[in-house]
Enzyme design. Structure first.
Site, PDB file in Angstrom:
ATOM      1  N   ASP A 298      -3.343 -65.637  40.180  1.00 59.16           N
ATOM      2  CA  ASP A 298      -4.246 -64.808  41.180  1.00 59.16           C
ATOM      3  C   ASP A 298      -2.209 -64.981  42.283  1.00 59.16           C
ATOM      4  O   ASP A 298      -1.643 -66.371  42.461  1.00 59.16           O
ATOM      5  CB  ASP A 298      -4.774 -64.648  42.263  1.00 59.16           C
ATOM      6  CG  ASP A 298      -5.057 -63.392  43.006  1.00 59.16           C
ATOM      7  OD1 ASP A 298      -6.365 -62.570  43.053  1.00 59.16           O
ATOM      8  OD2 ASP A 298      -4.142 -62.667  43.645  1.00 59.16           O
TER       9      ASP A 298
ATOM     10  N   ASP B  68       2.513 -64.706  39.767  1.00 58.25           N
ATOM     11  CA  ASP B  68       2.448 -62.785  39.908  1.00 58.25           C
ATOM     12  C   ASP B  68       2.673 -62.525  38.100  1.00 58.25           C
ATOM     13  O   ASP B  68       3.690 -62.498  37.465  1.00 58.25           O
ATOM     14  CB  ASP B  68       3.598 -62.015  41.105  1.00 58.25           C
ATOM     15  CG  ASP B  68       3.507 -60.795  40.590  1.00 58.25           C
ATOM     16  OD1 ASP B  68       3.565 -59.959  40.385  1.00 58.25           O
ATOM     17  OD2 ASP B  68       3.729 -60.527  42.036  1.00 58.25           O
ATOM     18  N   ILE B  69       1.818 -61.395  38.022  1.00 56.67           N
ATOM     19  CA  ILE B  69       1.549 -61.003  36.645  1.00 56.67           C
ATOM     20  C   ILE B  69       3.042 -60.428  36.215  1.00 56.67           C
ATOM     21  O   ILE B  69       3.191 -59.692  35.262  1.00 56.67           O
ATOM     22  CB  ILE B  69       0.363 -60.486  36.805  1.00 56.67           C
ATOM     23  CG1 ILE B  69       0.485 -59.177  37.322  1.00 56.67           C
ATOM     24  CG2 ILE B  69      -0.814 -61.437  36.315  1.00 56.67           C
ATOM     25  CD1 ILE B  69      -1.218 -57.641  36.656  1.00 56.67           C
TER      26      ILE B  69
ATOM     27  N   THR C  80     -11.376 -48.669  35.637  1.00 62.19           N
ATOM     28  CA  THR C  80     -12.342 -48.266  36.402  1.00 62.19           C
ATOM     29  C   THR C  80     -12.780 -46.815  34.975  1.00 62.19           C
ATOM     30  O   THR C  80     -12.293 -46.316  34.875  1.00 62.19           O
ATOM     31  CB  THR C  80     -11.666 -47.617  37.761  1.00 62.19           C
ATOM     32  OG1 THR C  80     -12.152 -46.717  38.268  1.00 62.19           O
ATOM     33  CG2 THR C  80     -10.086 -47.239  37.063  1.00 62.19           C
ATOM     34  N   ASP C  81     -13.832 -46.216  36.125  1.00 56.44           N
ATOM     35  CA  ASP C  81     -14.111 -44.740  36.002  1.00 56.44           C
ATOM     36  C   ASP C  81     -12.854 -43.330  36.399  1.00 56.44           C
ATOM     37  O   ASP C  81     -13.214 -42.590  35.890  1.00 56.44           O
ATOM     38  CB  ASP C  81     -15.649 -44.150  36.793  1.00 56.44           C
ATOM     39  CG  ASP C  81     -15.587 -44.371  38.446  1.00 56.44           C
ATOM     40  OD1 ASP C  81     -14.757 -44.778  39.048  1.00 56.44           O
ATOM     41  OD2 ASP C  81     -16.896 -44.354  38.323  1.00 56.44           O
ATOM     42  N   GLU C  82     -12.393 -44.307  37.622  1.00 58.49           N
ATOM     43  CA  GLU C  82     -11.398 -43.121  37.703  1.00 58.49           C
ATOM     44  C   GLU C  82     -10.085 -42.263  37.011  1.00 58.49           C
ATOM     45  O   GLU C  82      -9.564 -41.647  36.948  1.00 58.49           O
ATOM     46  CB  GLU C  82     -10.406 -42.996  38.845  1.00 58.49           C
ATOM     47  CG  GLU C  82     -11.526 -43.830  40.474  1.00 58.49           C
ATOM     48  CD  GLU C  82     -11.066 -44.216  41.434  1.00 58.49           C
ATOM     49  OE1 GLU C  82      -9.709 -44.277  41.950  1.00 58.49           O
ATOM     50  OE2 GLU C  82     -11.757 -45.336  42.635  1.00 58.49           O
TER      51      GLU C  82
ATOM     52  N   TYR D 258      -3.139 -44.060  41.251  1.00 58.37           N
ATOM     53  CA  TYR D 258      -3.847 -45.553  41.306  1.00 58.37           C
ATOM     54  C   TYR D 258      -4.628 -45.333  39.288  1.00 58.37           C
ATOM     55  O   TYR D 258      -4.127 -46.071  38.965  1.00 58.37           O
ATOM     56  CB  TYR D 258      -5.280 -45.826  41.850  1.00 58.37           C
ATOM     57  CG  TYR D 258      -6.321 -46.887  41.530  1.00 58.37           C
ATOM     58  CD1 TYR D 258      -5.991 -47.378  41.260  1.00 58.37           C
ATOM     59  CD2 TYR D 258      -7.895 -46.145  41.407  1.00 58.37           C
ATOM     60  CE1 TYR D 258      -6.858 -49.303  40.809  1.00 58.37           C
ATOM     61  CE2 TYR D 258      -8.596 -47.082  40.611  1.00 58.37           C
ATOM     62  CZ  TYR D 258      -8.254 -48.517  39.958  1.00 58.37           C
ATOM     63  OH  TYR D 258      -8.931 -48.783  39.915  1.00 58.37           O
TER      64      TYR D 258
ATOM     65  N   LYS E  20      -3.665 -46.958  35.927  1.00 60.16           N
ATOM     66  CA  LYS E  20      -4.789 -48.022  35.234  1.00 60.16           C
ATOM     67  C   LYS E  20      -5.607 -47.105  34.119  1.00 60.16           C
ATOM     68  O   LYS E  20      -5.441 -48.163  32.655  1.00 60.16           O
ATOM     69  CB  LYS E  20      -6.264 -47.887  36.889  1.00 60.16           C
ATOM     70  CG  LYS E  20      -6.218 -48.448  37.116  1.00 60.16           C
ATOM     71  CD  LYS E  20      -6.297 -50.387  36.857  1.00 60.16           C
ATOM     72  CE  LYS E  20      -8.045 -50.515  36.335  1.00 60.16           C
ATOM     73  NZ  LYS E  20      -7.405 -52.182  36.120  1.00 60.16           N
TER      74      LYS E  20
ATOM     75  N   LYS F 110     -11.737 -50.005  51.569  1.00 59.40           N
ATOM     76  CA  LYS F 110     -12.321 -48.818  51.109  1.00 59.40           C
ATOM     77  C   LYS F 110     -13.349 -48.674  51.815  1.00 59.40           C
ATOM     78  O   LYS F 110     -14.224 -49.774  53.035  1.00 59.40           O
ATOM     79  CB  LYS F 110     -13.165 -50.060  50.177  1.00 59.40           C
ATOM     80  CG  LYS F 110     -11.963 -50.813  48.985  1.00 59.40           C
ATOM     81  CD  LYS F 110     -11.081 -49.622  47.928  1.00 59.40           C
ATOM     82  CE  LYS F 110      -9.759 -51.034  47.814  1.00 59.40           C
ATOM     83  NZ  LYS F 110     -10.095 -51.804  47.121  1.00 59.40           N
ATOM     84  N   LEU F 111     -14.324 -48.324  51.691  1.00 63.20           N
ATOM     85  CA  LEU F 111     -14.975 -46.983  52.720  1.00 63.20           C
ATOM     86  C   LEU F 111     -16.376 -48.021  53.039  1.00 63.20           C
ATOM     87  O   LEU F 111     -16.524 -47.948  54.756  1.00 63.20           O
ATOM     88  CB  LEU F 111     -15.938 -45.650  51.590  1.00 63.20           C
ATOM     89  CG  LEU F 111     -16.403 -45.643  52.848  1.00 63.20           C
ATOM     90  CD1 LEU F 111     -16.305 -44.265  53.226  1.00 63.20           C
ATOM     91  CD2 LEU F 111     -17.951 -44.396  51.445  1.00 63.20           C
TER      92      LEU F 111
ATOM     93  N   ASN G 170     -20.490 -38.984  50.457  1.00 70.48           N
ATOM     94  CA  ASN G 170     -20.243 -40.012  51.253  1.00 70.48           C
ATOM     95  C   ASN G 170     -21.053 -40.057  52.858  1.00 70.48           C
ATOM     96  O   ASN G 170     -20.883 -41.118  53.169  1.00 70.48           O
ATOM     97  CB  ASN G 170     -18.667 -40.152  51.461  1.00 70.48           C
ATOM     98  CG  ASN G 170     -17.806 -40.250  50.290  1.00 70.48           C
ATOM     99  OD1 ASN G 170     -17.796 -41.058  49.253  1.00 70.48           O
ATOM    100  ND2 ASN G 170     -16.565 -39.491  50.137  1.00 70.48           N
TER     101      ASN G 170
ATOM    102  N   GLY H  25      -5.121 -34.498  46.715  1.00 72.35           N
ATOM    103  CA  GLY H  25      -5.650 -34.906  45.516  1.00 72.35           C
ATOM    104  C   GLY H  25      -7.236 -35.592  45.302  1.00 72.35           C
ATOM    105  O   GLY H  25      -7.420 -36.393  44.070  1.00 72.35           O
TER     106      GLY H  25
END
Ligand code: NAD
Ligand code: TYD
Length: 351
Positions: A35, A61-62, A132-134, A157, A161, A196-197, A256, A290
């Site tokens: 990481d 760092d990758i 991710t599902d995004e 993002y 991905k 995050k939320l 939300n 968006g």
């Protein structure tokens, strides 16, 4: 069986739960957590297992190709579980290139390094890419994302991905790299960075700060308790079929605004406030550009093939999560000092 596994992004939210599960459940495995410790990575997340004899941490760092190659040469990994990423949509809108570098180039570096050490014998090796599902884009009021849903990413993002998922599949097809990919819905739970939320709003309610709800608040997400995601990763890593994709979701959709009201009620109880007190903090602000309207996963495949199903109900998971944040003020204070303040002002002031 003895194995040496690389887990990338293990100091982050989901990665830390995955590292903990693997280190404790598989004492015969050597687990190397790699990481870069960006703003989202925090070794405090792993305090309880940091001295385990089968655990090693590598700060790297990758995107640094030479270092990644030398770490692969040093450990000769049997498998990779790749979680390291830039993960926050709002940050991807501010600085897309950081997402292209880490999520696309970084993933390519890992694939190349794995290919180099595995090229003579791919038998028993596995590159597990956590996605991710995004990548599937945005749903209307009806329907669910299936493994066969065409990719249609809408944010920098999710585009980064999606690109990384395509590279993993291309390496499978071209170089016979043994891989699996999972696309998971929104996670929540302890150690979630408060941008995050859910963790952001818990922290703001605690501090009596406004709750910035984007747009009309009727955006919908499918929430999964993070430990159930880690359990799914374990099952897919060990039992999933090579070259396959599995969707992971919570069977748990919330608008939300309904979720925010639920959190307010729970926090009122914890803080000894009158019912309705925290709801007064809700403040509708300018929408995210968006903004995807709805995500919802059909997780039938992983359920039927591997028997995975969420073990924690949403009520239980949210209660554990709120209790964790209330008991870990020091962690919250630590991660919200310094750069976080600048990010917060930039993101939420004058909006
Ligand atoms: P996170 O932002 O909490 O953690 C990311 C980790 O990656 C951090 O420890 C960070 O230090 C590390 N990292 C970032 N850039 C790096 C780099 N260049 N080199 C090495 N390490 C780097 O993210 P998360 O929420 O735990 O997500 C983990 C993975 O799961 C990501 O790939 C994300 O796309 C995916 N995912 C997340 C969710 C979610 O709801 N959070 C849902 C589905 C999939
Ligand atoms: P987030 O936790 O950023 O996850 P994602 O965008 O990857 O799904 O956001 C979850 C939902 O909450 C999303 O619809 C955006 C919304 N949101 C707000 O309304 N206000 C906020 O301050 C944040 C961070 C998110």
């Amino acid at each position: 069986m003895k194995k040496t596994l690389l887990i990338t992004g293990g100091a982050g939210f989901i990665g830390s739960h995955v590292v903990r599960l693997f280190v404790t459940k598989y004492p015969d495995y050597k687990i190397v957590n790699l990481d870069a410790l960006t703003y989202a990575g925090n070794l405090e997340n792993l305090k309880d297992i940091q001295d385990a004899p089968n655990y090693i941490f590598e700060k790297a760092d990758i995107t640094d190709e030479a270092t990644i190659n030398s770490i692969f040469a040093k450990y000769n990994f049997d498998g990779v579980i790749h979680l390291a990423a830039e993960s926050h949509v709002d940050r991807s809108i501010i600085d897309p290139n950081a997402f292209i570098r880490t999520n696309v180039m970084g993933t390519a570096n890992l694939l190349n390094a794995a290919r180099t050490i595995w090229k003579d014998n791919m038998e028993g090796k596995r590159f597990y890419h956590v996605s991710t599902d995004e990548v599937y884009g945005s749903l209307g009021e009806e329907g669910f994302f299936l493994e066969t849903t065409p990719y249609d990413p809408q944010s920098p993002y999710s585009a980064s991905k999606a690109a990384s998922d395509h590279f993993v599949r291309a390496y499978g097809n071209t170089y016979h790299m043994p891989f699996v990919i999972t696309n998971c819905s929104n996670n929540y739970g302890p150690n979630h960075f408060p941008e995050k939320l859910i963790p952001l709003f818990i922290n703001n309610i605690r501090n009596n700060k406004p709750l910035p709800v984007y747009g009309d608040g009727k955006y919908t997400r499918d929430w999964l308790y993070v430990v159930d995601h880690a359990r799914a990763i374990d099952m897919v890593f060990h039992g999933g079929r090579n070259g396959e994709t599995y969707n992971i979701g919570g069977f748990n959709e919330w608008q939300n605004i309904e979720l925010v009201k639920l959190m307010c009620r729970e926090m009122d109880k914890r803080l000894g406030r009158q019912e309705g007190e925290s709801e007064k903090l809700i403040s509708y602000i300018k929408d995210r550009p968006g903004h995807d309207r709805r995500y919802a996963i059909d997780a039938t495949k992983i359920n039927k093939e591997l028997g995975w199903y969420p073990s924690v109900t949403f009520e239980e998971g949210l209660r554990i999560t709120i209790d964790w944040y209330m008991a870990n003020e020091e962690w919250l204070n630590h991660v919200t000092s310094g750069d976080y303040k600048k990010y917060y002002e930039n993101q939420y002031t004058h909006r």
